[in-house]
Structure formats: structure tokens, C-alpha cells
Design a protein around this motif. Structure first.
Motif, PDB file in Angstrom:
ATOM      1  N   THR A 244       0.828  -1.202   0.000  1.00  0.00           N
ATOM      2  CA  THR A 244       0.000   0.000   0.000  1.00  0.00           C
ATOM      3  C   THR A 244       0.860   1.248   0.000  1.00  0.00           C
ATOM      4  O   THR A 244       1.883   1.305   0.658  1.00  0.00           O
ATOM      5  N   ASN A 245       0.445   2.260  -0.714  1.00  0.00           N
ATOM      6  CA  ASN A 245       1.143   3.532  -0.744  1.00  0.00           C
ATOM      7  C   ASN A 245       1.000   4.211   0.608  1.00  0.00           C
ATOM      8  O   ASN A 245      -0.100   4.585   1.016  1.00  0.00           O
ATOM      9  N   GLU A 247       1.924   7.091   1.559  1.00  0.00           N
ATOM     10  CA  GLU A 247       1.447   8.464   1.463  1.00  0.00           C
ATOM     11  C   GLU A 247      -0.069   8.509   1.286  1.00  0.00           C
ATOM     12  O   GLU A 247      -0.734   9.430   1.774  1.00  0.00           O
ATOM     13  N   GLY A 248      -0.602   7.506   0.588  1.00  0.00           N
ATOM     14  CA  GLY A 248      -2.049   7.413   0.446  1.00  0.00           C
ATOM     15  C   GLY A 248      -2.727   7.185   1.782  1.00  0.00           C
ATOM     16  O   GLY A 248      -3.808   7.728   2.049  1.00  0.00           O
TER      17      GLY A 248
END
Length: 359
Positions: A244-245, A247-248
Motif C-alpha cells: 500500500t502507498n 502516502e495514500g
């Protein structure tokens, strides 16, 4: 007020870019110091340093600074130590005299280091002097109190000084390891446990609010590692291309103080403390920490690069420059004691003459 570290790039060991060479490029430029007369500014090792010679150095510095910071820079106060400030013009005037003395000492030491200009270099000095001198108007020559011989000698001395300096630095063999220059890049997914009001007042979260933040951090951690295989024992988990990103996730949870950072080990320790620093350096590139508590809240760290190659190489060059400067500064102190121990800026400079150069 401006901090001195960011401003005082004038403190050159010698003129890193030869004074004369810069003048040739600029043609004296649009911004010029003003000379109102002619006399000796100071004497060093029995040599009278004239106002015209000092002007060449001063005008280069003035153009350099004003092109970066504007013509109002000279009235600025800068920080020269934790508890002391000084006027920018006063600091710069002292540095100009130091630069000239450094050049004179390097030239004095040239025979000892078997440094001399060859025929090609002497010819180049002549060409550079011709090029520069031809750009001067009669008014400028009168204003600067300069002769062709003075310009040529300044160019010649700077070239010799640079050659001596380069030889000394080469012999010093100054090196810096990756460990000493290390810059680490990581992401801090940060769940703060305090609130800052528009007034600036800080309110620490209640125990219930802290517990809620901890649960959110755990949820974020599980999102990051799932379905990645976790290794609970060493506190890290490996990532893959489907991870998973981070930053997201920061955006999803509204974590405005989360970001990528590039820091030295001492900076990390200073901000996060020794325990978190040790934990960070226990990670591998591309791995996450467990949920980690600090006095400010909860963190999940993503280690992008324990040794950020680009940042580390840049930091290494900065350290090398500093070590070179420190090495030469120590040498200059030793040399000045030997060559002209009686010289001091306060007592040896004729400020009535020096002040004829306006900043």
C-alpha cells in the motif's frame, strides 16, 4: 536577522574563483564599490596593500552578494555565534582582508612547495589582464586607482595561490566515509497526540484520545503489511510491489504532519531520541517499523534508504569542503604567526583609507 552560516559564503580560504577571472566575465558589472581616494589600506609582511588592490577583491564580493541578496544586504545583521550578531558589512570587510592575507601567504609559500607559473600560465595571465583591462573606462581607472600592473599582479598571485592550495589539499588526502556522511531517507506516518490551536496553544490528548490514535495506527500498520508476510520478532516487515502507498494512507487518515525526511543519524537522534534512532537503523531498505511511540504520538516508519546515495554523496562533499577549510584555517594561523605575527585586523588596517571603498 540572517543566520551567518547561510550568508557568509565569502569566507573563502582563497578566492575559489579567481578575482580577475570573475571580473573578466562581468566586465566590472553594474554594481560597483566606490573608491574616493588612494592610499595604503594595510601592510603585511612588509608589503603595502593598496586601495586599488583591495578594491579588486571587494568589488568581486560586492557583486557576488548583491546579485544573490540585493543591494540592501549591507545593513543586515547576521548571527556569528549563538549569542552574538554583527553587521554584514563589518563582517565582510574583515573577510576581504583575510582573503587577501591568505593569498599573500600562499604566494609566500610557493617556493617551499616548488610552485611557479609556467610559460603558458604566464601567457594566460597576460591575456586575462588584457581582456579585463580593455573593458575599463578612464573614469573607472581613476575611480579604482588601478594600474595595468596591479591588475596583472592580482591575477598572477591568485593563480599561484590556487596552485599552492590545490597541492596542499592533495597532500592532506582528506577523505570522508559513507558512514560519516550518511543521509537516511524514510517516511514518518505520524499519528500525533496533541492539537495546536490557531492561537498557538498546544493541548495534549486525553488518554482515551491517545488510545484511539493508537488503534488507528495499528489499523494503518495492518493495512500496510497485509498480505505481506510479517516478521514480528525483529520489528520489521518486507514489502513488495503490491504494498500500500504509505502516502495514500497518510491522506486517508488526514495525517498532515506525515512526510518523507532525509536526515543524518545525529539529526534523527536529536528529533526522535536514541531509542527510535536505534530502531530506525535496525530496519532494512523497503521495510516498515512496528507502531512506535514517542512523546509526541505514534509513528510507523518506512525505510526508503538507510544510505540515500545522492544525499550522502552531497553531504560527503560538504564535509570534505568543511574539513579542507578547517585544515587550511589552522595552517593559515600557523603561517601568519611565522610570516607576520604582529598583524591584526583591528590594529593594522587603516580604516580611514579602507572606508573609502563604499558598500
Amino acid at each position: 536577522m540572517i543566520h551567518g552560516k547561510g550568508m557568509r559564503k565569502i569566507r573563502r580560504i582563497i578566492c575559489a574563483v579567481m578575482v580577475a577571472a570573475l571580473f573578466i566575465v562581468t566586465g566590472c558589472g553594474q554594481t560597483e564599490a566606490t573608491v574616493k581616494g588612494s592610499d595604503t589600506v594595510f601592510t603585511f609582511n612588509g608589503e603595502n596593500i593598496t586601495l586599488g588592490e583591495v578594491y579588486l577583491y571587494a568589488n568581486t564580493v560586492i557583486q557576488d552578494y548583491e546579485s544573490l541578496y540585493g543591494s540592501d544586504i549591507w545593513g543586515t545583521d547576521i548571527s556569528i555565534s549563538e549569542d552574538d550578531t554583527a553587521n554584514m558589512e563589518d563582517v565582510t570587510r574583515r573577510d576581504i582582508i583575510e582573503d587577501i592575507i591568505h593569498v599573500k601567504m600562499l604566494v609566500k609559500k610557493a617556493p617551499e612547495y616548488k610552485v611557479a607559473l609556467n610559460e603558458d600560465e604566464e601567457a594566460q595571465v597576460g591575456k586575462d589582464t588584457d581582456s579585463f583591462y580593455s573593458k575599463l573606462t578612464d573614469e573607472q581607472l581613476k575611480q579604482m586607482q588601478l594600474s595595468y600592473e596591479t591588475v596583472k599582479e592580482v591575477m598572477r598571485e591568485n593563480l599561484i595561490a590556487n596552485k599552492v592550495y590545490a597541492l596542499i589539499i592533495e597532500d592532506a588526502n582528506i577523505e570522508v566515509s559513507d558512514e560519516e556522511a550518511r543521509e537516511t531517507t524514510f517516511y514518518d506516518l505520524y499519528f500525533e497526540c496533541y492539537a495546536v490551536a490557531s492561537s498557538g496553544d498546544v493541548t495534549v490528548f486525553s488518554e482515551d484520545e491517545k488510545a484511539a490514535q493508537y488503534e488507528r495506527a495499528l489499523q494503518a500498520y495492518n493495512t500496510l503489511i497485509n498480505p505481506i508476510e510479517s516478521n514480528v520478532n525483529d520489528g520489521t516487515s518486507s514489502t513488495n510491489s503490491n504494498s500500500t502507498n504509505i502516502e495514500g494512507l497518510a491522506e486517508y487518515y488526514g495525517l498532515k504532519n506525515s512526510s518523507y525526511y532525509t536526515m543524518t543519524p545525529s539529526e534523527i537522534e536529536g528529533i526522535y531520541g536514541q531509542d527510535i534512532s536505534d530502531s530506525l537503523y535496525g530496519l532494512e531498505d523497503g521495510s516498515y517499523s512496528l507502531v512506535t511511540e514517542s512523546e509526541y504520538g505514534y509513528h510507523i516508519f518506512y525505510m526508503k534508504a538507510l544510505t540515500d546515495r545522492e544525499a550522502t554523496d552531497k553531504h560527503k562533499q560538504d564535509i570534505i569542503k568543511l574539513k579542507k577549510n578547517n585544515f587550511m584555517e589552522d595552517l593559515f594561523v600557523e603561517w601568519q604567526d611565522e610570516i607576520d605575527s604582529g598583524f591584526s585586523y583591528e590594529k593594522s588596517v587603516d580604516f580611514n583609507v579602507y572606508k573609502q571603498i563604499d558598500f
